[in-house]
Scaffold this motif. Structure first.
Motif, PDB file in Angstrom:
ATOM      1  N   UNK A 121       0.537  -1.140  -0.112  1.00 56.58           N
ATOM      2  CA  UNK A 121       0.032  -0.062   0.140  1.00 56.58           C
ATOM      3  C   UNK A 121       0.916   1.126   0.535  1.00 56.58           C
ATOM      4  N   UNK A 122       0.274   2.116  -0.577  1.00 56.44           N
ATOM      5  CA  UNK A 122       1.534   3.407  -0.601  1.00 56.44           C
ATOM      6  C   UNK A 122       0.429   4.591   0.344  1.00 56.44           C
ATOM      7  N   UNK A 123       1.298   5.302  -0.048  1.00 57.92           N
ATOM      8  CA  UNK A 123       0.359   6.850   0.891  1.00 57.92           C
ATOM      9  C   UNK A 123      -0.865   6.458   0.894  1.00 57.92           C
ATOM     10  N   UNK A 124      -1.802   6.746  -0.421  1.00 57.26           N
ATOM     11  CA  UNK A 124      -3.305   7.635  -0.155  1.00 57.26           C
ATOM     12  C   UNK A 124      -4.115   6.335   0.190  1.00 57.26           C
ATOM     13  N   UNK A 125      -2.933   4.748  -0.393  1.00 56.78           N
ATOM     14  CA  UNK A 125      -4.134   3.384   0.391  1.00 56.78           C
ATOM     15  C   UNK A 125      -4.290   3.154   2.018  1.00 56.78           C
ATOM     16  N   UNK A 126      -2.433   3.633   1.856  1.00 55.54           N
ATOM     17  CA  UNK A 126      -3.171   3.275   3.830  1.00 55.54           C
ATOM     18  C   UNK A 126      -3.871   4.314   4.435  1.00 55.54           C
ATOM     19  N   UNK A 127      -3.503   5.970   4.007  1.00 55.37           N
ATOM     20  CA  UNK A 127      -4.845   7.422   4.842  1.00 55.37           C
ATOM     21  C   UNK A 127      -5.515   6.704   5.166  1.00 55.37           C
ATOM     22  N   UNK A 134      -9.935   4.359  12.043  1.00 55.28           N
ATOM     23  CA  UNK A 134     -10.163   4.126  13.044  1.00 55.28           C
ATOM     24  C   UNK A 134      -8.465   4.011  14.427  1.00 55.28           C
ATOM     25  N   UNK A 135      -7.298   3.970  13.287  1.00 53.20           N
ATOM     26  CA  UNK A 135      -5.890   2.829  13.772  1.00 53.20           C
ATOM     27  C   UNK A 135      -5.647   4.460  14.977  1.00 53.20           C
ATOM     28  N   UNK A 136      -5.556   3.573  16.406  1.00 51.22           N
ATOM     29  CA  UNK A 136      -5.140   4.720  17.397  1.00 51.22           C
ATOM     30  C   UNK A 136      -2.978   4.718  17.014  1.00 51.22           C
ATOM     31  N   UNK A 137      -2.701   3.632  16.842  1.00 57.01           N
ATOM     32  CA  UNK A 137      -1.458   2.685  16.878  1.00 57.01           C
ATOM     33  C   UNK A 137      -1.101   2.367  15.688  1.00 57.01           C
ATOM     34  N   UNK A 138       0.305   3.023  14.657  1.00 57.00           N
ATOM     35  CA  UNK A 138       0.051   1.980  14.063  1.00 57.00           C
ATOM     36  C   UNK A 138       1.475   0.717  13.775  1.00 57.00           C
ATOM     37  N   UNK A 139       1.980  -0.167  13.741  1.00 56.74           N
ATOM     38  CA  UNK A 139       3.303  -1.040  14.151  1.00 56.74           C
ATOM     39  C   UNK A 139       3.959  -0.888  12.307  1.00 56.74           C
ATOM     40  N   UNK A 145       7.372   2.164   6.600  1.00 56.50           N
ATOM     41  CA  UNK A 145       7.697   3.072   7.467  1.00 56.50           C
ATOM     42  C   UNK A 145       7.677   5.016   6.836  1.00 56.50           C
ATOM     43  N   UNK A 146       7.985   4.831   5.475  1.00 57.62           N
ATOM     44  CA  UNK A 146       8.343   6.077   4.586  1.00 57.62           C
ATOM     45  C   UNK A 146       6.658   6.940   4.092  1.00 57.62           C
ATOM     46  N   UNK A 147       6.114   5.735   3.627  1.00 60.16           N
ATOM     47  CA  UNK A 147       4.878   5.713   3.376  1.00 60.16           C
ATOM     48  C   UNK A 147       3.447   6.112   4.177  1.00 60.16           C
ATOM     49  N   UNK A 148       3.728   5.370   5.572  1.00 61.37           N
ATOM     50  CA  UNK A 148       3.667   5.686   6.662  1.00 61.37           C
ATOM     51  C   UNK A 148       3.173   6.929   6.900  1.00 61.37           C
ATOM     52  N   UNK A 149       4.513   7.528   7.404  1.00 62.50           N
ATOM     53  CA  UNK A 149       4.587   9.389   7.909  1.00 62.50           C
ATOM     54  C   UNK A 149       3.892   9.906   6.913  1.00 62.50           C
ATOM     55  N   UNK A 150       3.722   9.468   5.619  1.00 66.58           N
ATOM     56  CA  UNK A 150       3.697  10.594   4.466  1.00 66.58           C
ATOM     57  C   UNK A 150       1.500  10.325   4.276  1.00 66.58           C
ATOM     58  N   UNK A 151       1.290   9.317   5.072  1.00 69.17           N
ATOM     59  CA  UNK A 151       0.005   8.958   5.450  1.00 69.17           C
ATOM     60  C   UNK A 151      -0.720  10.144   6.349  1.00 69.17           C
ATOM     61  N   UNK A 152       0.329   9.675   8.136  1.00 74.63           N
ATOM     62  CA  UNK A 152      -0.111  10.184   9.202  1.00 74.63           C
ATOM     63  C   UNK A 152      -1.095  11.368   9.148  1.00 74.63           C
TER      64      UNK A 152
END
Length: 579
Positions: A121-127, A134-139, A145-152
């Motif tokens: 998944x890229x940033x858009x799909x993750x976001x 409504x995820x509270x924590x992500x591992x 990580x880069x895609x997650x931070x871009x979606x955060x």
């Protein structure tokens, strides 16, 4: 839970299996307790290997149930300290590595809900998924990580990011530091069997992806199918491996969790799939049981037609799902591996409901004969029908939509059925039809029953099309094309035509080494058309063939025919340039 063990079956015991099977689902049930804690607590099994982990760079390690439990306890404590509680969603964006297993167990112990998300998944799909769920924590690890931070920034509820491995430096907390901070004991939260445990987002065919909420009991609903499709799993010295992503139902419910439930080791490989990798892992770990997508089997068949000449294998069971295997691959598996493919059918929402069980016994009898190309028969505990648009069961031989009853033959609730779509009651209700007092879950897949109760897949409801008045499904044509040595993979879709409404078009991936030139391509097109014309009905041969480098695929290995259909529809409406 299901009855402790399905009875040893003879060739014609299928009806007796269904008649004798009864669900026994306890009121309280927890995935972590069933798949890890009970094995780690018992001194006789605590040091038993649960996971063999291997990285594509050559690193290898083996982890016991006790190891996993200790780490899960520490992570549960850490997550609780971060505010995670009952019902909270924790996103797990990790590949097949040991931390993935630990994270799942830790979340279940907290009575929280795991949200496995694909590394692809890229940033858009993750976001979208993180915000919608409504995820509270992500591992995450270094691969996500880069895609997650871009979606955060688009995820209002996401408070904490935990980094695994090299990702620790860019996250709010590092995995190792979190786990080192606390003791290795934890008192788990009690859960009911009906409590939500896993939120998996389906790829979907139209609109935004939908989150399917699965309860703890769903694993119990999977077990009859898993046991049967793996030829009466478990047996002594069983070792499981599958390339299926643990972020998807196929990897989580059809491989990882049931293997651990039965206290048997599973191999986790962190790296890209290839035929060579598959054969190497099967040999190195002496794998006995596997789940391989048809796409993977086709790659392996083309790369190494006679694996026994190069590898020492000990497979005793092979399950496949996602697409029809086809008789070419079916025959190759029997010849190459000495096992019969057990095809299975299920979905994220109602997994492992139909399939085969070609268990070979010492007297030579098959426990449940598999028929090449058939989805199989409904597994014990599941009532399956083919229904029409109004929800009425179709007669034998008629094509209709595969549906699963909310209750079994004894009137007990089927534990395999999901709780519903996350924040989407309308979509949940739209999946059901009622007839004669029974509630049926509609799968959107078309099939027909034969006289012996075997289901034969006819495609997705939106894959079947009409050409010159004939109703055409892609699978039979694709299976025929795959028998030609020049074809590595293919997909059949309708191409709009002003006279016929649509014509059959095949997108073909060629086998390595096939010569290419305009003249060679034209000759091969004619050869492939004649290949199909001589074997199927005249209206089924592909009137158009296009060679492409690769087919659009989902992350679970399914061909995205809708992408190709859309491409053909767009081409039909795009004016041809005068240049």
């Amino acid at each position: 839970m299901p009855s402790a063990a399905l009875p040893a079956t003879r060739r014609d015991d299928y009806a007796a299996l269904h008649e004798s099977f009864r669900w026994d689902v306890p009121e309280t049930f927890n995935l972590a307790e069933a798949c890890c804690t009970r094995w780690a607590r018992d001194p006789a099994t605590a040091q038993r290997i649960a996971v063999h982990a291997e990285h594509e760079d050559g690193r290898r390690a083996s982890h016991s149930f006790a190891d996993i439990q200790a780490a899960a306890n520490r992570l549960s404590r850490a997550l609780r300290a971060l505010g995670v509680g009952r019902g909270d969603r924790v996103a797990i964006i990790l590949p097949q590595r040991i931390e993935t297993v630990v994270a799942h167990m830790a979340v279940y112990q907290l009575a929280a809900i795991a949200m496995p998300l694909s590394m692809l998944f890229g940033p858009e799909a993750l976001a979208y998924r993180l915000e919608h769920g409504g995820a509270r924590v992500a591992i995450a690890d270094e691969g996500s990580l880069d895609n997650l931070l871009a979606a955060r920034g688009e995820c209002a509820a996401l408070e904490t990011v935990i980094g695994v491995g090299a990702a620790a430096a860019g996250a709010d907390h590092g995995w190792e530091a979190l786990l080192a901070a606390g003791p290795a004991d934890f008192t788990p939260e009690p859960t009911r069997a009906d409590d939500g445990a896993v939120l998996i987002y389906t790829s979907g065919t139209t609109g935004q992806p939908k989150g399917a909420l699965l309860p703890h009991r769903a694993l119990l609903g999977n077990l009859p199918g898993f046991v049967c499709s793996q030829n009466w799993y478990p047996q002594d010295d069983d070792v499981f491996w599958s390339p299926a992503d643990w972020a998807w139902t196929g990897g989580l419910w059809d491989a990882l969790m049931p293997a651990l439930y039965f206290g048997k080791p599973i191999v986790g490989y962190q790296g890209r799939f290839s035929a060579e990798v598959a054969f190497t892992l099967l040999e190195r770990y002496q794998v006995t049981n596997t789940f391989l997508f048809p796409t993977a089997l086709k790659q392996m068949m083309k790369a190494c037609p006679r694996p026994a000449e190069r590898y020492r294998l000990r497979l005793r069971a092979l399950m496949s799902a996602g697409e029809a295997v086809g008789d070419t691959v079916f025959a190759w598996c029997r010849e190459a591996f000495g096992v019969i493919v057990n095809e299975m059918f299920g979905q994220t929402e109602i997994n492992y409901v139909v399939g085969n069980c070609a268990a070979q016994y010492d007297d030579g009898r098959l426990g449940w004969p598999a028929r090449a190309g058939s989805m199989g028969r409904p597994y014990p505990g599941h009532r399956v029908a083919v229904i029409d648009d109004d929800g009425r069961p179709c007669a034998g031989g008629e094509i209709g939509e595969v549906a699963v009853c909310a209750t079994d033959r004894a009137g007990h609730a089927d534990p395999v059925i999901f709780l519903g779509y996350w924040r989407n009651e309308a979509a949940t209700e739209a999946k059901y039809a009622s007839h004669d007092g029974l509630r049926w879950f509609r799968t959107g897949d078309l099939a027909r029953f034969d006289d012996d109760g075997y289901l034969w897949y006819e495609g997705r409801a939106d894959d079947v099309f009409k050409s010159s008045g004939y109703r055409i499904g892609p699978n039979e044509i694709e299976n025929c094309l795959l028998k030609h040595p020049a074809v590595s993979n293919c997909a059949v879709v309708p191409s709009p035509d002003p006279e016929r409404g649509a014509v059959v078009k095949a997108f073909v991936v060629l086998s390595p080494g096939v010569a290419r030139s305009p003249a060679a391509d034209a000759a091969l097109v004619a050869e492939l058309q004649q290949h199909v014309r001589g074997r199927l009905a005249p209206y089924e041969y592909p009137k158009a063939i296009e060679f492409i480098e690769q087919l659009p695929m989902t992350t679970t290995g399914k061909i995205q025919r809708r992408v190709l259909r859309q491409l053909e529809a767009e081409r039909a409406t795009t004016p041809v340039s005068a240049d």
